[in-house]
Scaffold this active site. Structure first.
Site, PDB file in Angstrom:
ATOM      1  N   ASP A  83      12.298  -5.407  -8.843  1.00 11.24           N
ATOM      2  CA  ASP A  83      11.657  -5.280  -7.535  1.00 11.24           C
ATOM      3  C   ASP A  83      11.210  -6.649  -7.036  1.00 11.24           C
ATOM      4  O   ASP A  83      10.644  -7.440  -7.792  1.00 11.24           O
ATOM      5  CB  ASP A  83      10.442  -4.350  -7.615  1.00 11.24           C
ATOM      6  CG  ASP A  83       9.900  -3.996  -6.243  1.00 11.24           C
ATOM      7  OD1 ASP A  83      10.453  -3.074  -5.625  1.00 11.24           O
ATOM      8  OD2 ASP A  83       8.941  -4.651  -5.797  1.00 11.24           O
ATOM      9  N   ILE A  84      11.503  -6.943  -5.753  1.00  8.41           N
ATOM     10  CA  ILE A  84      11.084  -8.217  -5.158  1.00  8.41           C
ATOM     11  C   ILE A  84       9.590  -8.165  -4.888  1.00  8.41           C
ATOM     12  O   ILE A  84       9.089  -7.252  -4.222  1.00  8.41           O
ATOM     13  CB  ILE A  84      11.837  -8.483  -3.850  1.00  8.41           C
ATOM     14  CG1 ILE A  84      13.352  -8.480  -4.096  1.00  8.41           C
ATOM     15  CG2 ILE A  84      11.404  -9.816  -3.237  1.00  8.41           C
ATOM     16  CD1 ILE A  84      14.176  -8.615  -2.825  1.00  8.41           C
ATOM     17  N   ASP A 100      16.236  -9.503   5.452  1.00  5.29           N
ATOM     18  CA  ASP A 100      17.595  -9.135   5.037  1.00  5.29           C
ATOM     19  C   ASP A 100      18.275 -10.285   4.300  1.00  5.29           C
ATOM     20  O   ASP A 100      18.994 -10.073   3.320  1.00  5.29           O
ATOM     21  CB  ASP A 100      18.432  -8.739   6.258  1.00  5.29           C
ATOM     22  CG  ASP A 100      18.013  -7.394   6.833  1.00  5.29           C
ATOM     23  OD1 ASP A 100      17.229  -6.686   6.186  1.00  5.29           O
ATOM     24  OD2 ASP A 100      18.478  -7.075   7.955  1.00  5.29           O
ATOM     25  N   GLU A 126      13.697  -2.852  -1.444  1.00  7.14           N
ATOM     26  CA  GLU A 126      13.773  -4.152  -2.111  1.00  7.14           C
ATOM     27  C   GLU A 126      13.938  -4.014  -3.621  1.00  7.14           C
ATOM     28  O   GLU A 126      13.653  -4.942  -4.374  1.00  7.14           O
ATOM     29  CB  GLU A 126      12.514  -4.979  -1.811  1.00  7.14           C
ATOM     30  CG  GLU A 126      11.228  -4.430  -2.398  1.00  7.14           C
ATOM     31  CD  GLU A 126      10.526  -3.415  -1.514  1.00  7.14           C
ATOM     32  OE1 GLU A 126       9.313  -3.219  -1.692  1.00  7.14           O
ATOM     33  OE2 GLU A 126      11.186  -2.818  -0.642  1.00  7.14           O
TER      34      GLU A 126
END
Length: 217
Positions: A83-84, A100, A126
């Site tokens: 996960d970002i 994006d 994300e």
């Protein structure tokens, strides 16, 4: 007169032969074009249009094959949830276009550190999901740490003074008694959120399930 007729017949046959060759070349060109179009459609159906990696459906198709092979051969299969960190804040501050770009860049960065046998897909938003065939805990952790460090080293000028990009990774393994990916995914997801609670930008390995827990799952 006979020679003249023979010459005309030969010229006619030659013209028909040339015409037939032209038609065959045209048909072959149309067949090649259709094959290319079919290939493009297959790629579009299996690829996430934004990041260029496998979409969720195609990831699970590939991962299920690895799961079946794992069960046959008795080899390990690790699942990573990636996960970002703080992506919502980044998206709100810089806009969706930059968001994006960050998604695509990090997806490419993650894919670049994986082995040829590894499978990465976009899980949603994300979050990415990775299957690591024949990877024990040490190997899976090594790959995840390599991924985490490479993302932390990214530099995107359009982010300005935004803190460095980072990801948090949760790792789990499919247990011997588990016949689906879901229990391992759940444990990897729990490890991921544990990493978020610890401060983000880290790799956390989930505890192995007990035999009873694996059976109930």
């Amino acid at each position: 007169m006979t020679l003249t007729r023979l010459n005309r017949l030969q010229r006619r046959q030659f013209a028909l032969l040339i015409e037939e060759r032209n038609i065959n070349r045209q048909l072959q060109a149309e067949i090649d074009e259709r094959r290319q179009l079919e290939q493009q459609l297959r790629v579009m159906a299996s690829t996430d249009h934004l990041t260029g990696i496998a979409n969720r459906r195609h990831f699970f198709e590939l991962a299920e094959r690895e799961l079946n092979r794992t069960k046959r051969e008795g080899t390990p299969l690790a699942i990573c949830m990636v996960d970002i960190d703080l992506f919502k804040e980044l998206n709100d501050h810089h806009g969706h276009a930059v968001g994006d770009l960050v998604l695509a860049t990090i997806a490419s960065c993650c894919a670049s550190v994986l082995r040829d046998t590894d499978i990465i897909g976009r899980y949603g938003g994300e979050e990415f999901i990775i299957a690591l065939p024949q990877a024990d805990t040490a190997t899976a952790t090594l790959i995840a740490e390599r991924l985490r460090r490479k993302v932390s080293g990214l530099s995107l000028p359009m982010l300005g003074d935004t803190p460095m990009l980072s990801v948090t990774v949760g790792i789990s393994h499919v247990a011997e008694d588990e016949m689906t990916l879901e229990p391992a995914m759940l444990r990897a997801d729990e490890a991921l959120y544990e990493g978020k609670a610890q401060g983000r930008n880290r790799v956390v390995v989930a505890d192995a399930p007990s035999s009873r827990a694996a059976i109930e799952a």
